[in-house]
Design a protein around this motif. Structure first.
Motif, PDB file in Angstrom:
ATOM      1  N   GLU A 108       0.998  -1.198  -0.068  1.00  0.00           N
ATOM      2  CA  GLU A 108       0.032   0.026  -0.111  1.00  0.00           C
ATOM      3  C   GLU A 108       0.961   1.364  -0.022  1.00  0.00           C
ATOM      4  OE1 GLU A 108      -2.805  -0.129   3.376  1.00  0.00           O
ATOM      5  OE2 GLU A 108      -3.635  -2.032   2.575  1.00  0.00           O
ATOM      6  N   GLU A 111       2.301   1.897  -3.483  1.00  0.00           N
ATOM      7  CA  GLU A 111       1.349   2.254  -4.622  1.00  0.00           C
ATOM      8  C   GLU A 111       1.051   3.756  -4.203  1.00  0.00           C
ATOM      9  OE1 GLU A 111      -1.080   2.354  -7.730  1.00  0.00           O
ATOM     10  OE2 GLU A 111       0.174   0.756  -6.883  1.00  0.00           O
ATOM     11  N   ARG A 112       1.003   4.092  -2.896  1.00  0.00           N
ATOM     12  CA  ARG A 112       0.755   5.603  -2.661  1.00  0.00           C
ATOM     13  C   ARG A 112       1.985   6.516  -3.107  1.00  0.00           C
ATOM     14  NH1 ARG A 112      -0.686   4.807   3.505  1.00  0.00           N
ATOM     15  NH2 ARG A 112       1.454   4.377   3.038  1.00  0.00           N
ATOM     16  N   ARG A 114       3.869   5.832  -5.658  1.00  0.00           N
ATOM     17  CA  ARG A 114       3.759   5.771  -7.045  1.00  0.00           C
ATOM     18  C   ARG A 114       2.851   6.904  -7.615  1.00  0.00           C
ATOM     19  NH1 ARG A 114       3.694  -0.641  -8.163  1.00  0.00           N
ATOM     20  NH2 ARG A 114       5.894  -1.015  -8.098  1.00  0.00           N
ATOM     21  N   ARG A 115       1.674   7.026  -6.919  1.00  0.00           N
ATOM     22  CA  ARG A 115       0.752   7.936  -7.304  1.00  0.00           C
ATOM     23  C   ARG A 115       1.132   9.140  -6.955  1.00  0.00           C
ATOM     24  NH1 ARG A 115      -3.980   4.400  -4.593  1.00  0.00           N
ATOM     25  NH2 ARG A 115      -2.791   5.219  -2.862  1.00  0.00           N
ATOM     26  N   GLN A 116       1.914   9.581  -6.043  1.00  0.00           N
ATOM     27  CA  GLN A 116       2.254  10.595  -5.234  1.00  0.00           C
ATOM     28  C   GLN A 116       3.533  11.379  -6.401  1.00  0.00           C
ATOM     29  OE1 GLN A 116       4.119  10.691  -1.691  1.00  0.00           O
ATOM     30  NE2 GLN A 116       5.053  12.859  -1.823  1.00  0.00           N
ATOM     31  N   TYR A 117       4.390  10.467  -6.994  1.00  0.00           N
ATOM     32  CA  TYR A 117       5.395  10.711  -7.754  1.00  0.00           C
ATOM     33  C   TYR A 117       4.809  11.146  -9.113  1.00  0.00           C
ATOM     34  CZ  TYR A 117       8.879  10.336  -4.086  1.00  0.00           C
ATOM     35  OH  TYR A 117       9.584  10.789  -3.007  1.00  0.00           O
ATOM     36  N   LYS A 118       3.896  10.124  -9.389  1.00  0.00           N
ATOM     37  CA  LYS A 118       3.023  10.261 -10.980  1.00  0.00           C
ATOM     38  C   LYS A 118       2.506  11.562 -10.887  1.00  0.00           C
ATOM     39  CE  LYS A 118       0.422   7.520 -14.013  1.00  0.00           C
ATOM     40  NZ  LYS A 118      -0.654   6.453 -14.020  1.00  0.00           N
ATOM     41  N   SER A 119       1.664  11.986  -9.938  1.00  0.00           N
ATOM     42  CA  SER A 119       1.157  13.414 -10.070  1.00  0.00           C
ATOM     43  C   SER A 119       2.222  14.697  -9.921  1.00  0.00           C
ATOM     44  CB  SER A 119       0.211  13.488  -8.811  1.00  0.00           C
ATOM     45  OG  SER A 119       0.894  13.590  -7.555  1.00  0.00           O
ATOM     46  N   SER A 121       5.054  14.264 -11.385  1.00  0.00           N
ATOM     47  CA  SER A 121       5.755  14.405 -12.609  1.00  0.00           C
ATOM     48  C   SER A 121       4.930  15.084 -13.573  1.00  0.00           C
ATOM     49  CB  SER A 121       6.219  13.048 -13.131  1.00  0.00           C
ATOM     50  OG  SER A 121       5.130  12.333 -13.363  1.00  0.00           O
ATOM     51  N   LYS A 122       3.631  14.969 -13.392  1.00  0.00           N
ATOM     52  CA  LYS A 122       2.514  15.460 -14.174  1.00  0.00           C
ATOM     53  C   LYS A 122       2.665  17.085 -13.991  1.00  0.00           C
ATOM     54  CE  LYS A 122      -0.839  11.994 -14.975  1.00  0.00           C
ATOM     55  NZ  LYS A 122      -2.173  11.830 -14.556  1.00  0.00           N
TER      56      LYS A 122
END
Length: 129
Positions: A108, A111-112, A114-119, A121-122
């Motif tokens: 978990e 996954e958090r 990953r979402r944080q770094y994905k946002s 990078s955007k």
């Protein structure tokens, strides 16, 4: 006290060595007095806990006052024959069960992240445009 004995007591110990021994394959009828006699030969014992439930019968925890005494007992009593049974003596590893239990929490957390770094990078792409 001999010089050789003092040298061995101050040497570097492996990281898995600790004061708590896990003893397996004990005879079911062994008494605490017999355990103290057997393990007390190697040093002062703080506590012995013998398994009493159906699941823990034949096992015990032996806690020594000194880590070097536990090391001596472990090396000398591994495979020792007690009432027709050969002892299995191990150092108790406290973090082994914790690693198995926390696997879902760790997934978990990853996954958090990953979402944080994905946002993140955007957001960086928007700044570069």
């Amino acid at each position: 006290m001999s010089l050789a004995y003092r040298k061995s007591r101050t040497g570097q110990l492996p990281p898995n060595v600790n004061r708590i021994l896990l003893v397996k394959n004990l005879p079911f009828k062994i008494t605490s007095e017999e355990m103290y006699d057997l393990f007390g030969r190697y040093g002062a014992i703080r506590q012995i806990r013998i398994g009493t439930t159906q699941k823990t019968r034949g096992t015990a925890f032996v806690v020594y006052e000194d880590i070097f005494d536990a090391k001596e007992a472990c090396s000398h009593l591994q495979g020792f024959n007690v009432m027709g049974r050969y002892l299995v003596v191990l150092y108790y590893q406290t973090n082994y069960k914790a690693k198995k239990v926390d696997l879902s929490k760790e997934e978990e957390r990853v996954e958090r992240l990953r979402r944080q770094y994905k946002s993140m990078s955007k957001d960086d792409e928007d700044v570069l445009d």
